[in-house]
Structure formats: structure tokens, C-alpha cells
Design a protein around this motif. Structure first.
Motif, PDB file in Angstrom:
ATOM      1  N   ARG A 202     -13.066  21.770  62.126  1.00  0.00           N
ATOM      2  CA  ARG A 202     -12.460  22.660  61.127  1.00  0.00           C
ATOM      3  C   ARG A 202     -10.945  22.554  61.175  1.00  0.00           C
ATOM      4  N   ASP A 220     -20.717  32.183  63.953  1.00  0.00           N
ATOM      5  CA  ASP A 220     -21.147  33.489  63.447  1.00  0.00           C
ATOM      6  C   ASP A 220     -22.504  33.923  63.977  1.00  0.00           C
ATOM      7  N   GLU A 387     -10.164  34.868  60.666  1.00  0.00           N
ATOM      8  CA  GLU A 387     -11.363  34.872  59.814  1.00  0.00           C
ATOM      9  C   GLU A 387     -11.843  33.456  59.515  1.00  0.00           C
ATOM     10  N   TYR A 390     -14.853  31.702  61.364  1.00  0.00           N
ATOM     11  CA  TYR A 390     -16.264  31.949  61.043  1.00  0.00           C
ATOM     12  C   TYR A 390     -16.730  31.188  59.799  1.00  0.00           C
ATOM     13  N   ARG A 391     -15.820  30.484  59.147  1.00  0.00           N
ATOM     14  CA  ARG A 391     -16.196  29.727  57.951  1.00  0.00           C
ATOM     15  C   ARG A 391     -16.222  28.235  58.270  1.00  0.00           C
ATOM     16  N   ALA A 421     -23.879  24.498  55.268  1.00  0.00           N
ATOM     17  CA  ALA A 421     -22.442  24.669  55.097  1.00  0.00           C
ATOM     18  C   ALA A 421     -21.701  23.341  55.169  1.00  0.00           C
TER      19      ALA A 421
END
Length: 483
Positions: A202, A220, A387, A390-391, A421
Motif C-alpha cells: 500500500r 481490518d 485510516e 485499513y483500505r 479488494a
């Protein structure tokens, strides 16, 4: 907390403009490895927002490629836990990389908080009396004492325990990559190491060539909460398998009923010999302790094959077989879990309200380990996790995910969510009769090698993995007298 997260981002920008300054890696010997390795370390800011503040040393070991003309994309092993030392498990895992090591360096980085990288070690629970191991209050007292000791360390003072997270570990990993001069690397993550791999790709997608994730633990998943549902599914599958297998069904015609009656009779006082020392003692067996004793063997189908006999014996009043099985996989030595790092990660990443309430209580396991973690984390310094952690963005390079259908910790349901995802560059394989950890069984090591060695991305993702379907489930162990 939000201000601290913003400060981290500012600090990261400042650090990323710098080159990692590493001393030259020196020849070293790792116990259990036949070939000489190279060991080195990198100075890293404890808090990225304070580049001139406290620093830690992140240690790494490189097993050099055997060929003179090696390839420039090394393989990085990301250990599990959270809390295992990658260098510590290197000897046990190098066999997986034997063929890859012909032309590629294999790199083991001790994540901050483990091994020699500013370790956050708690006392070894192996020295606890059996009575205390089954006592939640005793466990919490030991954790509180550990936290106090760690906060007195140079890297634990003034909230320092909050700077041992997956996000920062990924940045340390990239600093090692740059120090080694590798433009792109291959990642092999095991259990929690898959979370590190996902976060690394990421943050640094351009630096990843291939990723292999064994036992997918996404950011998550809410680890303590999800553990109950996943352990329940694995136990139910075991009881169903016994009912469908004639020798097991004959020996224990109502194993599910035996299990439920055993749970209903708790708590109870037992006279039980410690399976490690043989010393007799008195133990209060609680529901939580019994579930914990069953959860461990479920990780490995070869051990889980002994659970019907152990449950049957416990139903008859003999708990020694279950206690012995429960202790086989207890982390110790090179596989120890650095407890302080473990809680710094889990308290920050897995216990926000969004994660803690994500799973309903399981039938037998209830809320499982979650109440213990909630109490332990109440006073543990926690990081502010961005945040974005978590994506999961669409994968920019091929990702191969492996899941054991009988895994009580990271079963296929988590990998399915990650695959959706990551998109078309991800492939998820399920080994129906495997437990926690697939890479070491059957043809999986060969698939690992071929996936990383394939020169074309499409060919890597199209590997024939039919051989994994042939891996059987070990039949239940039935003692001679019950056959």
C-alpha cells in the motif's frame, strides 16, 4: 491522537527525503544455517515526526544468493505473530527458499520490537506454574508488570510503546530495501506477516515485484474478535469429521455431546501434572482455559487429529492428553513472541470500535480472547493508526494468497475479502485440508518458487496449483484399545 497521526505523515515526508545510512553488513553465522550470512542494522527514528529524537536500530540478515550472477530482486520474509523475530525463524524457514536462494538473496528483517530491533520482550510464560497459566487475572498482572518494565526502556519512555506498529514497520522495511540497493523486492508474508506485506505494498507499490501471503490477516480483521468465530468453525469441522470417519465415530459415538458436557461442567478443580515438568499441581479449569487448550492444536491438522482422543479422555476425567497437546505449539526459543510488540500492534490496530464489534460471539468460544485484550489494552500506549491503513488499494503487482480450509486463525474468508479488494492481480488458493500455514506442505514450496521465478506476471498468476487439492486430512488418532 489525530494530531499525532498528522505529525507522523510530516515526519515520514522528511525521512523519505533522506537515504538510509547503514553500516556495512558483516559476515555472520545464524544458528541452524549452513551458509554464512551477512548481518547489519539501520538507525531509525522511533517517532518519524521527530527525526532528531530517540533512535532505534533495525537489524537484518541476508542469506546471499549462491550463484555468482544473482538477480537483483531479493526475497524478504515477513514473520508472524505479531511479535516473532524474522531472523529467529530464519533457520526453520530457509528450506522454503532453497531454490530461490540459488539466484536471489533472502532477507530477514527483525521488525521493530522483536529480535535485536529494540526488543519488547515480556517474561516467558513457560516459567509460569500451570495454575497461573489458566488464570486470566494472573496473566493480566504479568502483562501490567511487563508494560511497566518496557516503559522504563529508552525506546519505551514517554509513550514510546506507541511507535511499534505495522505502518512504521513497513517504512523500516523500505529503508532496508534502499540500503541494500534493491529497486524491487519479493515479499513472503506468513500470518501477521501478510498484514505487513499488504501495508508495504500500500505504501510502496512501486517497490514490490511479487507477494506471497500465507494465512491472510488483513488490517481490518479485528484479530481478537475474529479469532472466536474462526476457531469455532475449525472445531465444528473437526467434530463433523470425527462423526463421518468410522474408526473415530466408533471410538467416540457422541463426541460432540462429550464436548458440550465437558464445557457445562466448568469451572472445576483438577489435579493435573504439568506436561513439561511432570510436577503435579492443582488447577482451576475454566471455560476460557479449556477453549485455549483446544484452540492451539487446531492450528496443525496433524495435532488436531489427536483432539478427539484428548476430548474423550477429558470427558472421562483425564486431562493430561489435552494439556500435552495444548503445549506442543507454544511459542518458545526462536519462535517466541515478543509480548510488548504484540500488544503495541494489536491494541492499536485491532481494537478500535470498528474492529471490536465486527464479530458476533461464537457458540462455544463466545467473545474468546477479546475481553482479555480489552483489559490489557486499556492501559497500553496506543498509536493513532491512519485510516488509509485499513483500505487496500488495487494491487500493482501479482499477489498469491494461500489459505488452509481448517485454519482456526486466518481461514479463507479473510483472503476472499482481500482478493476482492486487490483485484485482477491477486489469486487466492484454498488448501481444504491444511491448517494455519500452507507454504511448508505438499507442493506449496514448489509453487512459491515458480510464482517468484516466473518472468511474466500473467504466467505467475496462471500457475497450475491442482497438486494442492491432493493434500489429505490426517485421520483421527484412535488409541489401540478403542479400535
Amino acid at each position: 491522537m489525530r494530531r499525532r497521526a498528522a505529525a507522523w505523515l510530516i515526519g515520514l515526508a522528511a525521512l523519505s527525503a533522506q537515504q538510509a545510512h547503514a553500516g556495512p553488513a558483516a559476515p555472520c553465522r545464524l544458528p541452524g544455517l549452513a551458509h554464512e550470512a551477512l548481518c547489519g542494522s539501520l538507525p531509525r527514528a522511533l517517532d518519524p515526526a521527530r527525526p532528531d529524537g530517540p533512535r532505534i536500530e533495525v537489524h537484518y540478515a541476508v542469506v546471499p544468493a549462491l550463484a555468482r550472477r544473482k538477480l537483483g530482486d531479493p526475497v524478504f520474509l515477513l514473520a508472524g505473530g505479531p511479535g516473532q523475530s524474522a531472523i529467529g525463524v530464519a533457520p526453520a524457514l530457509m528450506g522454503l527458499f532453497a531454490r530461490l536462494n540459488q539466484r536471489r538473496d533472502i532477507v530477514f528483517v527483525d521488525q521493530r520490537g522483536t529480535g535485536h530491533s529494540a526488543p519488547l520482550a515480556c517474561d516467558d510464560a513457560d516459567d509460569m506454574p500451570l495454575s497461573e497459566q489458566a488464570d486470566v487475572e494472573a496473566t493480566l498482572r504479568r502483562l501490567a508488570g511487563c508494560r511497566t518494565r518496557l516503559q522504563a526502556l529508552p525506546h519505551g519512555r514517554d509513550g514510546g510503546l506507541a511507535f511499534f506498529t505495522t505502518v512504521l514497520a513497513s517504512q523500516d522495511l523500505d529503508a532496508v530495501r534502499r540500503a541494500l540497493g534493491a529497486e524491487r523486492i519479493n515479499l513472503v508474508g506468513i500470518s501477521y506477516g501478510t498484514r505487513v506485506a499488504l501495508d508495504y505494498q500500500r505504501q510502496f507499490p512501486q517497490a514490490v515485484r511479487r507477494s506471497v501471503l500465507d494465512g491472510v490477516a488483513p488490517p481490518d480483521m479485528g484479530l481478537p474478535a475474529s479469532a472466536s468465530a474462526d476457531a469455532q468453525a475449525a472445531l465444528d469441522a473437526l467434530l463433523d469429521a470425527c462423526a463421518a470417519e468410522l474408526p473415530c465415530r466408533t471410538a467416540w459415538p457422541d463426541l460432540r455431546g462429550d464436548w458440550q458436557r465437558l464445557l457445562a461442567a466448568l469451572p472445576r478443580e483438577l489435579s493435573l501434572a504439568d506436561p513439561r515438568s511432570g510436577r503435579p499441581g492443582r488447577v482451576t479449569l475454566t471455560r476460557e482455559a479449556l477453549l485455549g487448550a483446544v484452540r492451539g492444536p487446531l492450528y496443525a491438522p496433524a495435532l488436531a487429529a489427536g483432539l478427539p482422543a484428548a476430548i474423550g479422555a477429558a470427558a472421562g476425567g483425564r486431562f493430561e492428553p489435552l494439556a500435552a497437546l495444548a503445549g506442543v505449539l507454544a511459542p518458545r526459543g526462536a519462535t517466541q513472541v515478543y509480548g510488548g510488540m504484540h500488544f503495541s500492534v494489536v491494541c492499536a490496530e485491532d481494537l478500535p470500535p470498528r474492529a471490536a464489534g465486527a464479530e458476533p460471539p461464537a457458540r462455544d468460544f463466545g467473545r474468546g480472547l477479546l475481553p482479555l485484550y480489552e483489559r490489557a489494552c486499556a492501559d497500553w500506549p496506543r498509536a493513532a493508526v491512519p485510516e488509509a491503513f485499513y483500505r487496500l488499494p488495487t494491487a500493482a503487482s501479482p499477489v498469491l494468497m494461500l489459505s488452509g480450509g481448517l485454519d482456526p486463525a486466518t481461514p479463507p474468508r479473510h483472503a476472499r475479502r482481500v482478493a476482492a479488494a486487490l483485484g485482477p492481480q491477486a489469486r487466492s488458493l484454498v488448501v481444504g485440508h491444511a491448517g494455519h500455514g500452507v507454504l511448508g506442505i505438499g507442493c506449496a514450496p514448489d509453487l512459491l518458487t515458480r510464482f517468484i521465478d516466473s518472468t511474466e506476471d500473467a504466467a505467475a498468476l496462471a500457475l497450475d496449483a491442482a497438486c494442492l487439492a491432493a493434500i489429505p486430512r490426517p485421520p483421527a488418532f484412535v488409541p489401540e484399545g478403542l479400535r
